[in-house]
Scaffold this motif. Structure first.
Motif, PDB file in Angstrom:
ATOM      1  N   SER A 406       0.830  -1.201   0.000  1.00  0.00           N
ATOM      2  CA  SER A 406       0.000   0.000   0.000  1.00  0.00           C
ATOM      3  C   SER A 406       0.863   1.249   0.000  1.00  0.00           C
ATOM      4  O   SER A 406       1.951   1.259   0.569  1.00  0.00           O
ATOM      5  N   SER A 407       0.370   2.292  -0.617  1.00  0.00           N
ATOM      6  CA  SER A 407       1.078   3.567  -0.586  1.00  0.00           C
ATOM      7  C   SER A 407       0.541   4.486   0.501  1.00  0.00           C
ATOM      8  O   SER A 407       1.069   5.577   0.703  1.00  0.00           O
ATOM      9  N   ASN A 408      -0.528   4.038   1.201  1.00  0.00           N
ATOM     10  CA  ASN A 408      -1.189   4.892   2.180  1.00  0.00           C
ATOM     11  C   ASN A 408      -0.998   4.442   3.629  1.00  0.00           C
ATOM     12  O   ASN A 408      -0.985   5.275   4.534  1.00  0.00           O
ATOM     13  N   TYR A 409      -0.888   3.158   3.875  1.00  0.00           N
ATOM     14  CA  TYR A 409      -0.774   2.685   5.247  1.00  0.00           C
ATOM     15  C   TYR A 409       0.209   1.519   5.295  1.00  0.00           C
ATOM     16  O   TYR A 409       0.413   0.812   4.306  1.00  0.00           O
ATOM     17  N   CYS A 410       0.796   1.306   6.481  1.00  0.00           N
ATOM     18  CA  CYS A 410       1.877   0.320   6.592  1.00  0.00           C
ATOM     19  C   CYS A 410       1.526  -0.849   7.499  1.00  0.00           C
ATOM     20  O   CYS A 410       2.294  -1.800   7.591  1.00  0.00           O
ATOM     21  N   GLU A 411       0.396  -0.813   8.193  1.00  0.00           N
ATOM     22  CA  GLU A 411       0.085  -1.848   9.163  1.00  0.00           C
ATOM     23  C   GLU A 411      -0.457  -3.108   8.509  1.00  0.00           C
ATOM     24  O   GLU A 411      -1.156  -3.059   7.497  1.00  0.00           O
ATOM     25  N   VAL A 412      -0.142  -4.243   9.139  1.00  0.00           N
ATOM     26  CA  VAL A 412      -0.704  -5.535   8.741  1.00  0.00           C
ATOM     27  C   VAL A 412      -1.305  -6.170   9.987  1.00  0.00           C
ATOM     28  O   VAL A 412      -0.976  -5.810  11.120  1.00  0.00           O
ATOM     29  N   GLU A 413      -2.183  -7.127   9.801  1.00  0.00           N
ATOM     30  CA  GLU A 413      -2.917  -7.730  10.909  1.00  0.00           C
ATOM     31  C   GLU A 413      -2.233  -9.003  11.373  1.00  0.00           C
ATOM     32  O   GLU A 413      -2.298 -10.036  10.705  1.00  0.00           O
ATOM     33  N   GLY A 414      -1.567  -8.929  12.511  1.00  0.00           N
ATOM     34  CA  GLY A 414      -1.006 -10.113  13.133  1.00  0.00           C
ATOM     35  C   GLY A 414       0.099 -10.773  12.326  1.00  0.00           C
ATOM     36  O   GLY A 414       0.551 -10.281  11.289  1.00  0.00           O
ATOM     37  N   ILE A 415       0.542 -11.924  12.822  1.00  0.00           N
ATOM     38  CA  ILE A 415       1.617 -12.661  12.170  1.00  0.00           C
ATOM     39  C   ILE A 415       1.169 -13.167  10.795  1.00  0.00           C
ATOM     40  O   ILE A 415       1.954 -13.155   9.843  1.00  0.00           O
ATOM     41  N   ARG A 416      -0.057 -13.586  10.690  1.00  0.00           N
ATOM     42  CA  ARG A 416      -0.562 -14.031   9.393  1.00  0.00           C
ATOM     43  C   ARG A 416      -0.466 -12.904   8.374  1.00  0.00           C
ATOM     44  O   ARG A 416      -0.088 -13.116   7.220  1.00  0.00           O
ATOM     45  N   GLY A 417      -0.766 -11.678   8.808  1.00  0.00           N
ATOM     46  CA  GLY A 417      -0.662 -10.538   7.916  1.00  0.00           C
ATOM     47  C   GLY A 417       0.768 -10.271   7.483  1.00  0.00           C
ATOM     48  O   GLY A 417       1.031  -9.947   6.318  1.00  0.00           O
ATOM     49  N   ILE A 418       1.713 -10.418   8.413  1.00  0.00           N
ATOM     50  CA  ILE A 418       3.129 -10.244   8.059  1.00  0.00           C
ATOM     51  C   ILE A 418       3.558 -11.299   7.057  1.00  0.00           C
ATOM     52  O   ILE A 418       4.221 -11.004   6.049  1.00  0.00           O
ATOM     53  N   MET A 419       3.187 -12.550   7.322  1.00  0.00           N
ATOM     54  CA  MET A 419       3.584 -13.643   6.430  1.00  0.00           C
ATOM     55  C   MET A 419       3.020 -13.446   5.022  1.00  0.00           C
ATOM     56  O   MET A 419       3.726 -13.643   4.030  1.00  0.00           O
ATOM     57  N   MET A 420       1.760 -13.062   4.954  1.00  0.00           N
ATOM     58  CA  MET A 420       1.134 -12.861   3.645  1.00  0.00           C
ATOM     59  C   MET A 420       1.780 -11.688   2.917  1.00  0.00           C
ATOM     60  O   MET A 420       2.082 -11.775   1.716  1.00  0.00           O
ATOM     61  N   ALA A 421       2.021 -10.573   3.625  1.00  0.00           N
ATOM     62  CA  ALA A 421       2.636  -9.405   2.999  1.00  0.00           C
ATOM     63  C   ALA A 421       4.073  -9.708   2.574  1.00  0.00           C
ATOM     64  O   ALA A 421       4.517  -9.289   1.499  1.00  0.00           O
TER      65      ALA A 421
END
Length: 567
Positions: A406-421
């Protein structure tokens, strides 16, 4: 504690004892008095263990052994778990270790302790004790006992014979290798801490061609007359009128303000035979009076003879500063509403190798086996997550891009979000370089400064996972020095087999704070670096290693700004 120093830096661990009944009501005061009157502690007492040894084996050729003590517990299932390591005492066959081990004593449970003394090789003297591989050190002896054997002794001290099991012989062949003394004291909770600045005048010179190199050792005297060291200052070179950095003593460390303390001044010698320059015996109450009266106390030397008169010396001890403060704990702040906010930055530089090839640190194994970057995560929260050192599609190399694309926000949801990103980014960026830390540190610092401006009760932790040598070392130092004034810590995990010497420079564990290009010195140490390869053996978890200094860094920030937890 504070500037109480040890010969080798390292970490301390403390664990609860073996689990037991949690019933706390309807206690029988008479039974409780009966046990305590005989040195037997009530269930769930917190016990502090102190350690010393005598007549250890000398395993070094040109000097004496450099001993470190490792404590293990034997679990109910028979498994052996390491729980504590002391500092390393240089060149000593009769060490008194400063670091203490705290354990919860359960009256009704057999808690077996195993002690192992090692001679730490000279090449490892600059390595934190928690990172030392025990198989690379020489054994000086081992012993074991039940915790109850120590706490039920009338003088609360137990001396054990150390047994050496020689290599290449049967396990039944052993020999005595000195003695280990373990002393127990019950801990009574106190958050009152005394800060003192001590100085001496007119010390005697013990060196032939130079002045003395003095340092202080502060010990408490227990009921049996045993002297237990609780604090040691730094060594000041060539100084007969030294003023040491402030020392911090928790009241529970010394028993009470009226408890006798012995303050000994030594001349440091690299061979471990430190010369006693002189000593005084005072309580904290006495030391406070010395401060308020601006008076000095003459040092003395014990004399051996029929009259037992102490030799009074010219040198004097002064208390330049004496103050009492309530030192709130890390848990006090968390209970008072402070939040820890984690951020993640991942190295996407080309030195990691082609992510489509199995030898790459970024290789995604079709079998689901995690790579070196995926192995670290073990929690579940919202994270700002960035990558650095890669070229996004149709763009220049970026040294801080949002991992989620994303060019607007940097947060991801939990460890699953980090892994997917993270997985998605590997297919949408080209690994490039160089390895620059300054950009992501400044981004994290911006978030921390904005939170600070809004008076938010937050402390931020940036985790950087990298494989290589940092290219912008001075720019990184500048960013870290600037960030040292903010509620921010930087945790760096090095993956792979690269040379991480520059990372160790950023982690100011040897006492030298970072300096910026303009000459400004960091207000505090905010970096902890851990090579992943050093903890993969399983002796210590990566999480434990990388978070070891976080509570201290957090408390240093809060105390330096007089920020107190809400009650």
């Amino acid at each position: 504690m504070g500037n109480c120093c040890s010969d080798v830096s390292g970490g301390m661990s403390a664990v609860d004892g073996t689990s037991a009944s949690t019933a706390t009501g309807n206690q029988n005061d008479a039974v409780d008095w009966y046990f305590k009157s005989r040195g037997i502690y009530a269930p769930f007492s917190q016990i502090e263990l102190s350690f010393s040894a005598t007549n250890l084996r000398d395993r070094d050729v040109f000097s004496k052994s450099d001993p470190m003590l490792v404590v293990c517990i034997k679990e109910r299932d028979g498994a052996i778990t390491e729980v504590f390591r002391t500092e390393v005492v240089l060149n000593s066959l009769n060490p008194k270790w400063i670091r203490k081990y705290t354990i919860t004593y359960h009256f009704e449970v057999i808690q077996t302790l195993l002690f192992h003394v090692f001679d730490v090789d000279t090449q490892f003297h600059n390595v934190e004790v928690k990172m030392l591989k025990l198989e690379e050190q020489q054994s000086l002896g081992e012993a074991s006992c039940a915790l109850s054997e120590i706490v039920t002794k009338r003088n609360r001290s137990l001396t054990l014979d150390l047994v050496c099991r020689e290599e290449y012989v049967t396990s039944t062949h052993s020999q005595h290798c000195g003695k280990l003394t373990v002393h127990a004291e019950e801990i009574f909770s106190s958050k009152t801490t005394v800060e003192m600045t001590l100085k001496c005048l007119d010390l005697e010179s013990k060196d032939l061609f130079s002045k003395s190199d003095p340092f202080l050792v502060i010990s408490k005297l227990v009921e049996s007359g045993i002297s237990i060291p609780v604090c040691k200052t730094e060594v000041l070179k060539n100084d007969l009128n030294p003023t040491w950095k402030p020392v911090f003593l928790n009241i529970q460390q010394v028993g009470s303000k009226d408890s006798p303390l012995v303050i000994e001044c030594f001349n440091f010698n690299s061979n471990g035979k430190h010369d006693l320059i002189g000593k005084v015996q005072k309580s904290l109450v006495d030391l406070e009076k010395l401060h308020s009266g601006r008076e000095g106390e003459h040092l003395f030397l014990p004399t051996v003879g029929h009259d037992y008169q102490n030799k009074i010396l010219k040198g004097r001890l002064f208390v330049e500063k004496f103050s009492e403060n309530v030192q709130h704990t890390f848990l006090d702040y968390l209970a008072g509403g402070f939040e820890l906010n984690f951020m993640v930055a991942i190295d996407f530089t080309a030195s990691n190798g082609n992510p489509r090839l199995p030898d790459s640190l970024h290789y995604i194994d079709p079998s689901g086996r995690p790579n070196s970057y995926q192995k670290f995560y073990d929690a579940d929260k919202r994270f700002p997550a960035w990558g650095f050192g890669a070229r996004p599609i149709d763009g220049p190399v970026s040294h801080c891009f949002n991992l989620n694309g994303s060019s607007n926000y940097c947060e991801v949801e939990g460890i699953r979000g980090i892994m997917m990103a993270y997985t998605s980014a590997l297919f949408n960026v080209s690994l490039a370089g160089p390895t620059l830390f300054g950009h992501v540190i400044n981004r994290a610092a911006l978030i921390a400064s904005q939170s600070l401006a809004n008076d938010a009760k937050k402390y931020f932790v940036l985790l950087i996972i990298t494989d290589g040598v940092v290219t912008d070392l001075q720019e990184t130092k500048d960013a870290l020095v600037k960030a040292s004034d903010l509620p921010l810590s930087i945790l760096i995990v090095g993956v792979g087999g690269a040379d991480f010497k520059e990372m160790e420079i950023l982690d100011a564990d040897k006492g030298e704070r970072l300096e910026s290009s303009t000459g400004r010195v960091a207000s505090r140490d905010i970096v902890q670096f851990v090579p992943f390869r050093d903890v993969q053996s399983g002796e210590i978890s990566i999480v434990q290693a990388v978070l070891a200094e976080l509570p201290t860094q957090f408390l240093t920030y809060m105390r330096s700004r007089d920020i107190k937890p809400s009650t």
